[in-house]
Design a protein around this motif. Structure first.
Motif, PDB file in Angstrom:
ATOM      1  N   ALA A  68       0.819  -1.213   0.000  1.00 32.26           N
ATOM      2  CA  ALA A  68       0.000   0.000   0.000  1.00 32.26           C
ATOM      3  C   ALA A  68       0.852   1.262   0.000  1.00 32.26           C
ATOM      4  O   ALA A  68       1.929   1.310   0.601  1.00 32.26           O
ATOM      5  N   LEU A  69       0.328   2.282  -0.665  1.00 29.66           N
ATOM      6  CA  LEU A  69       0.908   3.620  -0.693  1.00 29.66           C
ATOM      7  C   LEU A  69      -0.158   4.586  -0.194  1.00 29.66           C
ATOM      8  O   LEU A  69      -1.294   4.560  -0.672  1.00 29.66           O
ATOM      9  N   VAL A  70       0.196   5.421   0.778  1.00 30.88           N
ATOM     10  CA  VAL A  70      -0.736   6.426   1.288  1.00 30.88           C
ATOM     11  C   VAL A  70      -0.625   7.666   0.416  1.00 30.88           C
ATOM     12  O   VAL A  70       0.435   8.282   0.335  1.00 30.88           O
ATOM     13  N   ARG A  71      -1.715   8.000  -0.260  1.00 33.26           N
ATOM     14  CA  ARG A  71      -1.727   9.210  -1.104  1.00 33.26           C
ATOM     15  C   ARG A  71      -2.096  10.448  -0.301  1.00 33.26           C
ATOM     16  O   ARG A  71      -1.592  11.537  -0.567  1.00 33.26           O
ATOM     17  N   SER A  72      -3.039  10.295   0.657  1.00 30.86           N
ATOM     18  CA  SER A  72      -3.421  11.445   1.488  1.00 30.86           C
ATOM     19  C   SER A  72      -3.997  10.949   2.807  1.00 30.86           C
ATOM     20  O   SER A  72      -4.421   9.804   2.928  1.00 30.86           O
ATOM     21  N   GLY A  73      -3.988  11.851   3.790  1.00 27.40           N
ATOM     22  CA  GLY A  73      -4.487  11.509   5.117  1.00 27.40           C
ATOM     23  C   GLY A  73      -3.452  10.725   5.916  1.00 27.40           C
ATOM     24  O   GLY A  73      -2.327  10.513   5.472  1.00 27.40           O
ATOM     25  N   THR A  74      -3.857  10.299   7.109  1.00 26.94           N
ATOM     26  CA  THR A  74      -2.979   9.526   7.994  1.00 26.94           C
ATOM     27  C   THR A  74      -3.725   8.284   8.446  1.00 26.94           C
ATOM     28  O   THR A  74      -4.808   8.387   9.042  1.00 26.94           O
ATOM     29  N   LEU A  75      -3.141   7.120   8.182  1.00 30.68           N
ATOM     30  CA  LEU A  75      -3.733   5.836   8.544  1.00 30.68           C
ATOM     31  C   LEU A  75      -3.060   5.306   9.805  1.00 30.68           C
ATOM     32  O   LEU A  75      -1.836   5.231   9.879  1.00 30.68           O
ATOM     33  N   THR A  76      -3.869   4.947  10.796  1.00 28.79           N
ATOM     34  CA  THR A  76      -3.377   4.282  11.995  1.00 28.79           C
ATOM     35  C   THR A  76      -3.669   2.797  11.833  1.00 28.79           C
ATOM     36  O   THR A  76      -4.802   2.409  11.555  1.00 28.79           O
ATOM     37  N   HIS A  77      -2.652   1.967  12.003  1.00 24.10           N
ATOM     38  CA  HIS A  77      -2.739   0.526  11.724  1.00 24.10           C
ATOM     39  C   HIS A  77      -2.445  -0.235  13.013  1.00 24.10           C
ATOM     40  O   HIS A  77      -1.417  -0.015  13.642  1.00 24.10           O
ATOM     41  N   ASN A  78      -3.366  -1.109  13.423  1.00 23.89           N
ATOM     42  CA  ASN A  78      -3.204  -1.876  14.662  1.00 23.89           C
ATOM     43  C   ASN A  78      -3.171  -3.372  14.390  1.00 23.89           C
ATOM     44  O   ASN A  78      -3.896  -3.868  13.532  1.00 23.89           O
ATOM     45  N   LYS A  79      -2.359  -4.071  15.196  1.00 30.73           N
ATOM     46  CA  LYS A  79      -2.290  -5.535  15.174  1.00 30.73           C
ATOM     47  C   LYS A  79      -3.326  -6.102  16.152  1.00 30.73           C
ATOM     48  O   LYS A  79      -3.895  -5.361  16.962  1.00 30.73           O
ATOM     49  N   ALA A  80      -3.508  -7.417  16.100  1.00 36.69           N
ATOM     50  CA  ALA A  80      -4.497  -8.087  16.938  1.00 36.69           C
ATOM     51  C   ALA A  80      -4.186  -8.003  18.426  1.00 36.69           C
ATOM     52  O   ALA A  80      -5.069  -8.221  19.247  1.00 36.69           O
ATOM     53  N   ASP A  81      -2.953  -7.653  18.811  1.00 33.93           N
ATOM     54  CA  ASP A  81      -2.649  -7.468  20.232  1.00 33.93           C
ATOM     55  C   ASP A  81      -2.984  -6.038  20.681  1.00 33.93           C
ATOM     56  O   ASP A  81      -2.653  -5.633  21.784  1.00 33.93           O
ATOM     57  N   CYS A  82      -3.654  -5.289  19.810  1.00 33.12           N
ATOM     58  CA  CYS A  82      -4.142  -3.928  20.029  1.00 33.12           C
ATOM     59  C   CYS A  82      -3.056  -2.858  19.880  1.00 33.12           C
ATOM     60  O   CYS A  82      -3.350  -1.669  19.921  1.00 33.12           O
ATOM     61  N   SER A  83      -1.808  -3.260  19.725  1.00 37.38           N
ATOM     62  CA  SER A  83      -0.736  -2.275  19.588  1.00 37.38           C
ATOM     63  C   SER A  83      -0.773  -1.630  18.202  1.00 37.38           C
ATOM     64  O   SER A  83      -1.237  -2.227  17.235  1.00 37.38           O
ATOM     65  N   ILE A  84      -0.287  -0.401  18.154  1.00 36.09           N
ATOM     66  CA  ILE A  84      -0.149   0.300  16.875  1.00 36.09           C
ATOM     67  C   ILE A  84       1.139  -0.192  16.228  1.00 36.09           C
ATOM     68  O   ILE A  84       2.206  -0.106  16.829  1.00 36.09           O
ATOM     69  N   ASP A  85       1.008  -0.733  15.023  1.00 33.30           N
ATOM     70  CA  ASP A  85       2.220  -1.177  14.322  1.00 33.30           C
ATOM     71  C   ASP A  85       2.600  -0.229  13.199  1.00 33.30           C
ATOM     72  O   ASP A  85       3.555  -0.479  12.475  1.00 33.30           O
ATOM     73  N   GLY A  86       1.869   0.871  13.074  1.00 33.48           N
ATOM     74  CA  GLY A  86       2.236   1.870  12.092  1.00 33.48           C
ATOM     75  C   GLY A  86       1.277   3.040  12.069  1.00 33.48           C
ATOM     76  O   GLY A  86       0.075   2.873  12.250  1.00 33.48           O
ATOM     77  N   ILE A  87       1.842   4.222  11.890  1.00 28.42           N
ATOM     78  CA  ILE A  87       1.064   5.426  11.592  1.00 28.42           C
ATOM     79  C   ILE A  87       1.628   5.921  10.280  1.00 28.42           C
ATOM     80  O   ILE A  87       2.804   6.310  10.204  1.00 28.42           O
ATOM     81  N   TYR A  88       0.807   5.850   9.238  1.00 31.39           N
ATOM     82  CA  TYR A  88       1.285   6.081   7.873  1.00 31.39           C
ATOM     83  C   TYR A  88       0.723   7.383   7.324  1.00 31.39           C
ATOM     84  O   TYR A  88      -0.482   7.564   7.230  1.00 31.39           O
ATOM     85  N   GLU A  89       1.635   8.274   6.952  1.00 34.29           N
ATOM     86  CA  GLU A  89       1.294   9.581   6.402  1.00 34.29           C
ATOM     87  C   GLU A  89       1.488   9.574   4.892  1.00 34.29           C
ATOM     88  O   GLU A  89       2.038   8.611   4.346  1.00 34.29           O
ATOM     89  N   PRO A  90       1.066  10.639   4.192  1.00 35.91           N
ATOM     90  CA  PRO A  90       1.215  10.677   2.737  1.00 35.91           C
ATOM     91  C   PRO A  90       2.650  10.365   2.297  1.00 35.91           C
ATOM     92  O   PRO A  90       3.613  10.837   2.891  1.00 35.91           O
ATOM     93  N   GLY A  91       2.752   9.496   1.291  1.00 31.09           N
ATOM     94  CA  GLY A  91       4.046   9.073   0.768  1.00 31.09           C
ATOM     95  C   GLY A  91       4.563   7.802   1.419  1.00 31.09           C
ATOM     96  O   GLY A  91       5.501   7.191   0.920  1.00 31.09           O
ATOM     97  N   SER A  92       3.954   7.395   2.542  1.00 23.52           N
ATOM     98  CA  SER A  92       4.371   6.168   3.223  1.00 23.52           C
ATOM     99  C   SER A  92       3.947   4.943   2.428  1.00 23.52           C
ATOM    100  O   SER A  92       2.900   4.929   1.785  1.00 23.52           O
TER     101      SER A  92
END
Length: 140
Positions: A68-92
C-alpha cells in the motif's frame, strides 16, 4: 438419516451465523478496483481505497500479501494485540502480510480522508479480505 442431515445443516447455519455476527465490518470505507489480472495462480488487483474521517476497515486478514501507498491523510494501523504497528502519512508505503496470524485494522483518526493505492497479490479467486471479530481491543 434425514434427521441427522437436517441437524447438521442447522448446526452449520448457526455456526456460520455466529461467525458473521462477531465480525467487525468496515465503516466509512469505499474502494474502486483500478485493474485486475491473473497469472501463475495469483490475482493481482490494484485498488484505490478511501477511509472517511473516523472510518475503519474493521478487523480482518488477507489470504495474500498487500502493498500500500498512502496518497493522502494519515492511517493508523493496529495488530491483533491492540498495539499500533504503524502510523502512515502521505508518501508512506507499507506491507500487510498474508494469513490469519496477521489480523489487523486500519483506522482514520483524522479529519481528512485517507486515500490508499493498494496492490493485492492473492491466491486466484481469494476474497480481498476476510472479516474477523474484534480481538478484544477497546476500539473498532
Amino acid at each position: 438419516m434425514r434427521l441427522a442431515a437436517l441437524a447438521g445443516a442447522v448446526l452449520t447455519t448457526v455456526a456460520l451465523s455466529a461467525t458473521t455476527a462477531n465480525a467487525t465490518p468496515p465503516s466509512g470505507v469505499t474502494g474502486t478496483i483500478i485493474s485486475k489480472t491473473t497469472a501463475g495462480g495469483k490475482d493481482y488487483i490494484l485498488r484505490e481505497i478511501t477511509l472517511a474521517a473516523g472510518g475503519t476497515t474493521g478487523w480482518h486478514h488477507h489470504e495474500g500479501t498487500l502493498y500500500a501507498l498512502v496518497r493522502s491523510g494519515t492511517l493508523t494501523h493496529n495488530k491483533a494485540d491492540c498495539s499500533i504497528d504503524g502510523i502512515y502519512e502521505p508518501g508512506s508505503v507499507f506491507v500487510e502480510p498474508a494469513g490469519q496470524s496477521n489480523i489487523h485494522v486500519g483506522r482514520n483518526l483524522g479529519k481528512t480522508p485517507v486515500v490508499l493505492d493498494v496492490l493485492y497479490v492473492l491466491p486466484e479467486g481469494a476474497p480481498l479480505s476476510v472479516d474477523e471479530p474484534n480481538p478484544g481491543c477497546d476500539f473498532q
